[in-house]
Design an enzyme around this catalytic site. Sequence first.
Site, PDB file in Angstrom:
ATOM      1  N   CYS A  83      -8.109 -10.309   0.423  1.00 21.56           N
ATOM      2  CA  CYS A  83      -8.250  -9.930   1.828  1.00 21.56           C
ATOM      3  C   CYS A  83      -8.498 -11.152   2.710  1.00 21.56           C
ATOM      4  O   CYS A  83      -9.478 -11.884   2.505  1.00 21.56           O
ATOM      5  CB  CYS A  83      -9.394  -8.933   1.987  1.00 21.56           C
ATOM      6  SG  CYS A  83      -9.585  -8.458   3.711  1.00 21.56           S
TER       7      CYS A  83
ATOM      8  N   LYS B 235      -6.165   7.750  11.946  1.00 17.06           N
ATOM      9  CA  LYS B 235      -6.477   8.289  10.616  1.00 17.06           C
ATOM     10  C   LYS B 235      -6.843   9.776  10.676  1.00 17.06           C
ATOM     11  O   LYS B 235      -7.628  10.176  11.542  1.00 17.06           O
ATOM     12  CB  LYS B 235      -7.632   7.499  10.002  1.00 17.06           C
ATOM     13  CG  LYS B 235      -7.270   6.033   9.789  1.00 17.06           C
ATOM     14  CD  LYS B 235      -8.355   5.238   9.122  1.00 17.06           C
ATOM     15  CE  LYS B 235      -7.845   3.849   8.757  1.00 17.06           C
ATOM     16  NZ  LYS B 235      -8.880   3.020   8.118  1.00 17.06           N
TER      17      LYS B 235
ATOM     18  N   ARG C 250      -2.031   6.775   9.430  1.00 20.86           N
ATOM     19  CA  ARG C 250      -2.130   6.260   8.048  1.00 20.86           C
ATOM     20  C   ARG C 250      -2.139   7.419   7.039  1.00 20.86           C
ATOM     21  O   ARG C 250      -1.977   8.572   7.409  1.00 20.86           O
ATOM     22  CB  ARG C 250      -3.407   5.428   7.904  1.00 20.86           C
ATOM     23  CG  ARG C 250      -3.516   4.268   8.904  1.00 20.86           C
ATOM     24  CD  ARG C 250      -2.483   3.210   8.597  1.00 20.86           C
ATOM     25  NE  ARG C 250      -2.616   2.037   9.436  1.00 20.86           N
ATOM     26  CZ  ARG C 250      -3.393   0.977   9.181  1.00 20.86           C
ATOM     27  NH1 ARG C 250      -4.162   0.951   8.114  1.00 20.86           N
ATOM     28  NH2 ARG C 250      -3.406  -0.071   9.986  1.00 20.86           N
TER      29      ARG C 250
ATOM     30  N   CYS D 158     -14.176  -1.033   5.329  1.00 23.66           N
ATOM     31  CA  CYS D 158     -13.149  -0.382   4.509  1.00 23.66           C
ATOM     32  C   CYS D 158     -13.711   0.517   3.409  1.00 23.66           C
ATOM     33  O   CYS D 158     -13.061   1.473   2.998  1.00 23.66           O
ATOM     34  CB  CYS D 158     -12.227  -1.428   3.905  1.00 23.66           C
ATOM     35  SG  CYS D 158     -11.328  -2.354   5.172  1.00 23.66           S
TER      36      CYS D 158
ATOM     37  N   LYS E 228      -4.348   1.616  14.677  1.00 23.72           N
ATOM     38  CA  LYS E 228      -4.204   2.601  13.601  1.00 23.72           C
ATOM     39  C   LYS E 228      -4.799   3.958  13.967  1.00 23.72           C
ATOM     40  O   LYS E 228      -5.643   4.050  14.883  1.00 23.72           O
ATOM     41  CB  LYS E 228      -4.859   2.069  12.334  1.00 23.72           C
ATOM     42  CG  LYS E 228      -6.325   1.744  12.498  1.00 23.72           C
ATOM     43  CD  LYS E 228      -6.931   1.171  11.224  1.00 23.72           C
ATOM     44  CE  LYS E 228      -6.753  -0.301  11.058  1.00 23.72           C
ATOM     45  NZ  LYS E 228      -7.541  -0.902   9.983  1.00 23.72           N
TER      46      LYS E 228
ATOM     47  N   CYS F  23     -16.811  -7.693   4.695  1.00 24.25           N
ATOM     48  CA  CYS F  23     -16.925  -7.999   6.128  1.00 24.25           C
ATOM     49  C   CYS F  23     -17.271  -6.707   6.861  1.00 24.25           C
ATOM     50  O   CYS F  23     -17.288  -5.632   6.253  1.00 24.25           O
ATOM     51  CB  CYS F  23     -15.628  -8.624   6.657  1.00 24.25           C
ATOM     52  SG  CYS F  23     -14.378  -7.418   7.134  1.00 24.25           S
TER      53      CYS F  23
ATOM     54  N   CYS G 267     -15.040  -2.542  -1.317  1.00 27.78           N
ATOM     55  CA  CYS G 267     -13.691  -2.901  -0.852  1.00 27.78           C
ATOM     56  C   CYS G 267     -13.170  -4.085  -1.672  1.00 27.78           C
ATOM     57  O   CYS G 267     -13.941  -4.728  -2.375  1.00 27.78           O
ATOM     58  CB  CYS G 267     -13.746  -3.270   0.627  1.00 27.78           C
ATOM     59  SG  CYS G 267     -14.434  -4.914   0.899  1.00 27.78           S
TER      60      CYS G 267
ATOM     61  N   ARG H   9       0.844  -1.205   0.000  1.00 32.06           N
ATOM     62  CA  ARG H   9       0.000   0.000   0.000  1.00 32.06           C
ATOM     63  C   ARG H   9       0.878   1.252   0.000  1.00 32.06           C
ATOM     64  O   ARG H   9       1.702   1.432   0.896  1.00 32.06           O
ATOM     65  CB  ARG H   9      -0.883  -0.031   1.251  1.00 32.06           C
ATOM     66  CG  ARG H   9      -1.877   1.093   1.323  1.00 32.06           C
ATOM     67  CD  ARG H   9      -2.666   1.016   2.626  1.00 32.06           C
ATOM     68  NE  ARG H   9      -3.669  -0.032   2.622  1.00 32.06           N
ATOM     69  CZ  ARG H   9      -4.353  -0.392   3.711  1.00 32.06           C
ATOM     70  NH1 ARG H   9      -4.132   0.214   4.864  1.00 32.06           N
ATOM     71  NH2 ARG H   9      -5.263  -1.340   3.643  1.00 32.06           N
TER      72      ARG H   9
END
Length: 565
Positions: free
Chosen positions: A436, A211, A142, A479, A209, A475, A430, A73
């Site tokens: 994934c 953001k 991120r 995302c 994480k 899921c 996503c 990424r």
Amino acid sequence: MIDSAAAPKPLTKNEGLKAANPILSGTISQTLADSSKERFSEEDYEFLKFHGIYQQDDRDTRKVAKHYMYMVRGRLPGGILSSDVYLGFDKIATEWANNTLRITTRQGFQFHGVTKGSLAKFMKGLNDAMATTLAACGDVNRNVMAAPTPATSPWVDEIQRHAKAVSDALLPKTRAYHQIWVEGVEIKLTQEDADFVDPLYGKTYLPRKFKVAFAIPPLNDIDIFTNDLGFIAIVENGKLVGYNVTAGGGLGMSHGNAATYPRMADVIGFVTPEQVIDASKAVVKIHRDFGDRTNRKHARLKYVIQEKGVAWFKEELNQRLGFTLPAAKPFTFTKQGDLYGWHKQFDGKYFLGLFVENGRIKDAGNYRLKAGLKAVAEKFKPEMRLTPSQNILLVNIPDGDRDGINKILAEHGVAIEKQASVIRLASIACPSMPTCGLGLAESERAMPEVLTRLEKLLEEVGLPDEEIVTRMTGCPNGCARPYMAEIAFVGRGPGKYALFLGGNESSTRINTIYRESVKNEEIINELRPLLTRFVKERIGAERFGDFCERVILPELPPPAAKKAA
Ligand code: SRM
Ligand code: SF4
């Protein structure tokens, strides 16, 4: 007898890993050099994330054998990249990944299907293209998002500069990334390395994480309230005077675990542009010091703020800043999403908005977006900007170049006028399968066909040009930010989705679960009666999401009407 109630909960395994190896090198360089090893260890799997790399396996072939591969990424603050960087990305995607580039919902690029044997070359190529993947994943800040569209506000360049400054200020300082991927040296952990303490993050980084995003009202193309930290641009008398600060947003949840939930950020106060970096660092440090290091499912800043309260958070922030944040200033968001086709910028130049279905830049049959973008980048060198809705903008284009760009794209089967139906243009999904590891149902590979059926249904009920924001994820991690959509399909199991309804046009309302589990083939039957009622009962130009919130959701029996927090 041990008083178990008083015993502190153990820290997560990740905390121990970070503490023992604070430069985050693991044994990555050794495993990279050892061609007899087909994959990295479980420990290195965690360290690799800080380097922007995920070890995955091909889920399509898992039943036969595990084929390990890597997702990489890139970190691109504000989604901005030059044509030269883009061409570098195109080259490494072609040579060492699966020949596609995947625009992410945070304005980055992902590359899928890199093999272990190609990983070092891939990473070197990416860094040679003047790009980086450092801190694109992991327990750190991120990719910083920022409104990308140069036609909607003259402030875009200024906020993009602020976003880049925040991104730089929040970078971890470990030298392991550079040593492994750029210098290609083997790292043997020294005592000095083991004693390393990152000046911002400390020895064990964040609990989870983090953001950050910048938005310019009235356009909420950034989904600002879903971020741990947000900056909403405030303009007074023709000047960008500063930002309203938001904190505590996040979407991840787990099916059936009420202790996890999507949460919209709170508006905390106002900062001047000069205070943005200090405020960012202070909020990061609050997450660092108060986030739950005993449970990764409960470790995001949103849970700290939800449980300790907004007043506590403001006080803590004020103390760390050394002054009291003034009250937030008025603002209004009215819309999310992107502008497609050609538009004039504030400076008289032009930009072209191109729809990229689910962000996947590829060549497929007559539609050769990847080859077309490469040809445009080589000849006209436009700046490129990735959008949070997984699309691409070609910007700063002189009027005289427009015909040439149109011609190249047409030759590659890429439409500019009517790029897709209105509902498809407002959709995102996503990746999920086959890359994934957390996907429960298909997403990127299922959404195009679900939309084809939805397009037919909209025609059937007489609404062929209705814009409804639809999002799909494989899921509940969120995302593609499904919990902000007017209609969302959230994977529950193979071919099954939870159906959420009731987000709004400005992405300022979290939706509500309407059905726990709907089979893919039943989606249209589930939506048909709702859209039929919408046609009959909508008030004026009411949006479908607002109609659901006003009419459909209040009709749900109480136990099913689970509003996310
Ligand atoms: Fe995400 C994990 C893909 C944006 C919430 N996300 C993952 C992983 C890395 C799966 C994994 O951990 O093994 C996915 C890789 C799939 C693949 O094969 O490519 C993945 N997330 C993505 C991307 C590519 C989706 C997309 O369609 O573009 C986005 C990359 C953004 C980037 O460039 O940095 C992406 N992820 C998001 C967003 C949206 C956003 O940030 O605006 C969210 C919801 C917001 C939030 O963070 O709360 C999001 N991803 C998650 C979560 C749940 C986190 C939580 O707090 O519970 C996970 C699971 C985890 O971290 O354990 C996750
Ligand atoms: Fe994977 Fe779930 Fe994120 Fe989709 S929402 S990419 S399935 S983690």
